[in-house]
Design a protein around this motif. Structure first.
Motif, PDB file in Angstrom:
ATOM      1  N   GLN A 129      64.120  45.590  29.328  1.00  0.00           N
ATOM      2  CA  GLN A 129      63.089  45.216  28.373  1.00  0.00           C
ATOM      3  C   GLN A 129      61.810  44.757  29.078  1.00  0.00           C
ATOM      4  OE1 GLN A 129      66.220  44.565  28.111  1.00  0.00           O
ATOM      5  NE2 GLN A 129      66.896  45.250  26.082  1.00  0.00           N
ATOM      6  N   VAL A 130      61.984  44.093  30.229  1.00  0.00           N
ATOM      7  CA  VAL A 130      60.811  43.656  30.995  1.00  0.00           C
ATOM      8  C   VAL A 130      60.072  44.875  31.547  1.00  0.00           C
ATOM      9  CG1 VAL A 130      60.016  42.332  32.985  1.00  0.00           C
ATOM     10  CG2 VAL A 130      61.882  41.460  31.577  1.00  0.00           C
ATOM     11  N   ARG A 131      60.811  45.852  32.026  1.00  0.00           N
ATOM     12  CA  ARG A 131      60.193  47.073  32.546  1.00  0.00           C
ATOM     13  C   ARG A 131      59.448  47.825  31.435  1.00  0.00           C
ATOM     14  NH1 ARG A 131      61.805  48.620  37.606  1.00  0.00           N
ATOM     15  NH2 ARG A 131      63.497  47.395  38.518  1.00  0.00           N
ATOM     16  N   TYR A 132      60.065  47.893  30.257  1.00  0.00           N
ATOM     17  CA  TYR A 132      59.400  48.542  29.129  1.00  0.00           C
ATOM     18  C   TYR A 132      58.137  47.785  28.736  1.00  0.00           C
ATOM     19  CZ  TYR A 132      63.827  51.065  28.621  1.00  0.00           C
ATOM     20  OH  TYR A 132      64.929  51.834  28.847  1.00  0.00           O
ATOM     21  N   LYS A 133      58.210  46.475  28.777  1.00  0.00           N
ATOM     22  CA  LYS A 133      57.031  45.650  28.464  1.00  0.00           C
ATOM     23  C   LYS A 133      55.905  45.931  29.450  1.00  0.00           C
ATOM     24  CE  LYS A 133      54.599  42.290  26.625  1.00  0.00           C
ATOM     25  NZ  LYS A 133      53.979  42.454  25.297  1.00  0.00           N
ATOM     26  N   ILE A 134      56.269  46.087  30.729  1.00  0.00           N
ATOM     27  CA  ILE A 134      55.257  46.395  31.752  1.00  0.00           C
ATOM     28  C   ILE A 134      54.620  47.757  31.462  1.00  0.00           C
ATOM     29  CG2 ILE A 134      54.916  46.917  34.198  1.00  0.00           C
ATOM     30  CD1 ILE A 134      57.170  44.886  34.782  1.00  0.00           C
ATOM     31  N   LEU A 135      55.450  48.742  31.126  1.00  0.00           N
ATOM     32  CA  LEU A 135      54.935  50.084  30.833  1.00  0.00           C
ATOM     33  C   LEU A 135      53.994  50.081  29.632  1.00  0.00           C
ATOM     34  CD1 LEU A 135      57.913  52.547  31.410  1.00  0.00           C
ATOM     35  CD2 LEU A 135      55.677  52.619  32.515  1.00  0.00           C
ATOM     36  N   PHE A 136      54.385  49.382  28.572  1.00  0.00           N
ATOM     37  CA  PHE A 136      53.538  49.329  27.383  1.00  0.00           C
ATOM     38  C   PHE A 136      52.232  48.587  27.670  1.00  0.00           C
ATOM     39  CE2 PHE A 136      57.580  50.057  24.964  1.00  0.00           C
ATOM     40  CZ  PHE A 136      57.174  51.236  24.357  1.00  0.00           C
ATOM     41  N   THR A 137      52.289  47.570  28.517  1.00  0.00           N
ATOM     42  CA  THR A 137      51.077  46.817  28.849  1.00  0.00           C
ATOM     43  C   THR A 137      50.165  47.635  29.747  1.00  0.00           C
ATOM     44  OG1 THR A 137      52.497  44.856  28.822  1.00  0.00           O
ATOM     45  CG2 THR A 137      50.239  44.544  29.574  1.00  0.00           C
ATOM     46  N   LEU A 138      50.744  48.522  30.570  1.00  0.00           N
ATOM     47  CA  LEU A 138      49.927  49.394  31.426  1.00  0.00           C
ATOM     48  C   LEU A 138      49.095  50.377  30.608  1.00  0.00           C
ATOM     49  CD1 LEU A 138      52.447  50.158  34.313  1.00  0.00           C
ATOM     50  CD2 LEU A 138      50.216  49.052  34.569  1.00  0.00           C
ATOM     51  N   GLU A 139      49.436  50.546  29.328  1.00  0.00           N
ATOM     52  CA  GLU A 139      48.650  51.417  28.453  1.00  0.00           C
ATOM     53  C   GLU A 139      47.358  50.753  27.991  1.00  0.00           C
ATOM     54  OE1 GLU A 139      51.276  52.465  25.280  1.00  0.00           O
ATOM     55  OE2 GLU A 139      52.151  54.139  26.388  1.00  0.00           O
ATOM     56  N   GLU A 140      47.199  49.461  28.294  1.00  0.00           N
ATOM     57  CA  GLU A 140      45.983  48.738  27.933  1.00  0.00           C
ATOM     58  C   GLU A 140      45.096  48.585  29.161  1.00  0.00           C
ATOM     59  OE1 GLU A 140      45.500  48.074  24.818  1.00  0.00           O
ATOM     60  OE2 GLU A 140      47.511  48.703  24.220  1.00  0.00           O
ATOM     61  N   ASN A 141      43.817  48.324  28.918  1.00  0.00           N
ATOM     62  CA  ASN A 141      42.854  48.149  30.007  1.00  0.00           C
ATOM     63  C   ASN A 141      42.969  46.725  30.562  1.00  0.00           C
ATOM     64  OD1 ASN A 141      40.765  48.418  31.791  1.00  0.00           O
ATOM     65  ND2 ASN A 141      39.169  48.654  30.264  1.00  0.00           N
ATOM     66  N   ILE A 142      44.051  46.481  31.305  1.00  0.00           N
ATOM     67  CA  ILE A 142      44.348  45.157  31.861  1.00  0.00           C
ATOM     68  C   ILE A 142      44.654  45.323  33.344  1.00  0.00           C
ATOM     69  CG2 ILE A 142      45.846  43.117  31.701  1.00  0.00           C
ATOM     70  CD1 ILE A 142      46.479  43.956  28.829  1.00  0.00           C
ATOM     71  N   ALA A 143      44.198  44.398  34.171  1.00  0.00           N
ATOM     72  CA  ALA A 143      44.472  44.447  35.606  1.00  0.00           C
ATOM     73  C   ALA A 143      45.964  44.266  35.869  1.00  0.00           C
ATOM     74  CB  ALA A 143      43.676  43.365  36.331  1.00  0.00           C
ATOM     75  N   MET A 144      46.465  44.911  36.910  1.00  0.00           N
ATOM     76  CA  MET A 144      47.896  44.874  37.209  1.00  0.00           C
ATOM     77  C   MET A 144      48.353  43.465  37.599  1.00  0.00           C
ATOM     78  SD  MET A 144      48.240  48.554  39.151  1.00  0.00           S
ATOM     79  CE  MET A 144      49.959  48.399  39.532  1.00  0.00           C
ATOM     80  N   LYS A 145      47.498  42.692  38.218  1.00  0.00           N
ATOM     81  CA  LYS A 145      47.864  41.310  38.565  1.00  0.00           C
ATOM     82  C   LYS A 145      48.058  40.468  37.311  1.00  0.00           C
ATOM     83  CE  LYS A 145      46.070  40.743  43.246  1.00  0.00           C
ATOM     84  NZ  LYS A 145      45.176  39.960  44.140  1.00  0.00           N
ATOM     85  N   ASN A 146      47.226  40.711  36.315  1.00  0.00           N
ATOM     86  CA  ASN A 146      47.386  39.984  35.047  1.00  0.00           C
ATOM     87  C   ASN A 146      48.674  40.397  34.326  1.00  0.00           C
ATOM     88  OD1 ASN A 146      44.974  38.695  35.491  1.00  0.00           O
ATOM     89  ND2 ASN A 146      43.772  40.088  34.227  1.00  0.00           N
ATOM     90  N   ILE A 147      49.029  41.689  34.451  1.00  0.00           N
ATOM     91  CA  ILE A 147      50.286  42.155  33.856  1.00  0.00           C
ATOM     92  C   ILE A 147      51.469  41.488  34.550  1.00  0.00           C
ATOM     93  CG2 ILE A 147      51.761  44.183  33.498  1.00  0.00           C
ATOM     94  CD1 ILE A 147      49.203  45.860  33.295  1.00  0.00           C
ATOM     95  N   ALA A 148      51.398  41.399  35.882  1.00  0.00           N
ATOM     96  CA  ALA A 148      52.480  40.761  36.641  1.00  0.00           C
ATOM     97  C   ALA A 148      52.628  39.290  36.255  1.00  0.00           C
ATOM     98  CB  ALA A 148      52.197  40.893  38.138  1.00  0.00           C
ATOM     99  N   LYS A 149      51.493  38.622  36.102  1.00  0.00           N
ATOM    100  CA  LYS A 149      51.532  37.201  35.727  1.00  0.00           C
ATOM    101  C   LYS A 149      52.086  37.032  34.313  1.00  0.00           C
ATOM    102  CE  LYS A 149      48.512  33.144  35.489  1.00  0.00           C
ATOM    103  NZ  LYS A 149      47.112  32.667  35.624  1.00  0.00           N
ATOM    104  N   HIS A 150      51.713  37.906  33.402  1.00  0.00           N
ATOM    105  CA  HIS A 150      52.161  37.820  32.018  1.00  0.00           C
ATOM    106  C   HIS A 150      53.669  38.082  31.893  1.00  0.00           C
ATOM    107  CE1 HIS A 150      52.009  38.118  27.660  1.00  0.00           C
ATOM    108  NE2 HIS A 150      52.577  39.321  27.727  1.00  0.00           N
ATOM    109  N   CYS A 151      54.182  39.024  32.697  1.00  0.00           N
ATOM    110  CA  CYS A 151      55.606  39.386  32.633  1.00  0.00           C
ATOM    111  C   CYS A 151      56.460  38.587  33.617  1.00  0.00           C
ATOM    112  CB  CYS A 151      55.777  40.876  32.889  1.00  0.00           C
ATOM    113  SG  CYS A 151      55.002  41.922  31.641  1.00  0.00           S
TER     114      CYS A 151
END
Length: 338
Positions: A22-44
């Motif tokens: 589920q965490v991996r899926y969350k990362i994939l879905f968040t990568l579809e948004e214009n968000i920096a990868m570091k912010n995605i890592a911090k959020h997840c």
């Protein structure tokens, strides 16, 4: 006891992994948004390396099938990142659906020919139109790779070429004016600050609303009145303006016969830039005629390039072309995540 050991298994986590699906899926879905990868890592609550590893897992989904090509292909390039291939990358899109077809690391002619020749001949023969700017290498690629395709010149570049030619005349007129003279200096400032009204199509000029004009002693003037006053500055400018507007009128009416009739009967008094335009437009005559009739243009492709610029700004640039390509495909929802 059997003295054997085995790891605990669960459907929540892949074998030999510690991060839940589920965490991996969350990362994939968040990568579809214009968000920096570091912010995605911090959020997840994972590392940046994990986010990058999840991004790399979609590589198999961005490879186009070699037995299918769209009916209409849009060609263009954009500034991506510095690689051994150069600063510019190549993008192509399906002109019918507006979906990104592929993004390549370079716009070099040899590389593109080798790439498109990797598709089946039957698929390449199914391509009917190729939309691009007046770029000679792209025309050569079309002729070599798509034997049945016809060139369609992008409409934006047609108008842009016309604008540049007329604007070149405006600049020549400005250079002839003496900026130190009170009268000619005023004309110079008027032509410099209000040039956008001269480039505007005459039918789009506002003739109802009066606005205070600083360069005309704060007189209340409409856009049409401003243009009329600017054209009294120079007869050369007035002749170029009338010819430029005639070409725009034929272009917006989609009248290719009138458009090229005006090109062929070009007045000799116009600047050298217009004579270059005549040579260029006659060279791409068939492509321009199709552009005035068909609905295809590179507008959707230019919109994609704007999104790529925003993504690069958010990510503070990319080091890997493949990572940038994966993010672009995810942003455009071209990778289906189950």
């Amino acid at each position: 006891l059997c003295q054997s050991y085995w790891p605990a298994s669960t459907y929540l986590v892949e074998p030999y992994c510690f991060i839940a699906k589920q965490v991996r899926y969350k990362i994939l879905f968040t990568l579809e948004e214009n968000i920096a990868m570091k912010n995605i890592a911090k959020h997840c609550n994972v590392s940046s390396t994990t986010v990058q590893r999840v991004l790399q897992s979609v590589s198999t989904h961005i490879r186009p099938k070699k037995n299918r090509l769209p009916k209409c292909l849009l060609f263009d390039e954009f500034r991506s990142l510095k690689t051994s291939y150069g600063k510019f990358s190549f993008s192509c899109m399906d002109g019918g659906t507006g979906e990104v077809f592929d993004i390549l690391p370079t716009r070099k002619k040899k590389y593109l020919i080798d790439y498109f020749k990797g598709f089946d001949l039957k698929a390449r023969e199914a391509v009917e139109y190729v939309v691009t700017d007046m770029n000679a290498p792209y025309v050569d690629i079309m002729a070599e790779c798509f034997p049945k395709a016809k060139l369609v010149v992008d409409r934006f570049h047609i108008v842009q070429y016309l604008n540049r030619c007329f604007d070149d005349t405006r600049k020549q007129v400005m250079k002839k004016l003496d900026k130190n003279d009170s009268k000619e200096g005023k004309f110079y400032r008027q032509l410099k600050s209000l040039y956008k009204l001269l480039l505007k199509f005459k039918d789009n000029l506002d003739y109802n609303h009066f606005v205070k004009r600083r360069n005309f002693h704060w007189a209340h003037l409409t856009e049409t009145e401003v243009v009329d006053r600017l054209l009294t500055i120079s007869e050369e400018l007035k002749n170029a303006y009338n010819y430029y507007q005639s070409l725009l009128e034929a272009y917006y009416d989609g009248d290719s016969e009138e458009f090229f009739s005006l090109i062929d009967d070009m007045p000799q008094t116009l600047s050298k830039k217009f004579k270059t335009l005549k040579k260029t437009f006659n060279h791409y005559k068939s492509g321009i005629e199709l552009a005035l009739v068909l609905p295809y243009s590179n507008g959707k492709l230019e919109n994609l390039h704007t999104h790529i610029k925003n993504l690069k700004r958010t990510a503070y640039g990319f080091r890997s072309f493949l990572n940038m390509k994966r993010r672009i495909f995810l942003l455009n929802h071209l990778i289906k995540i189950k």
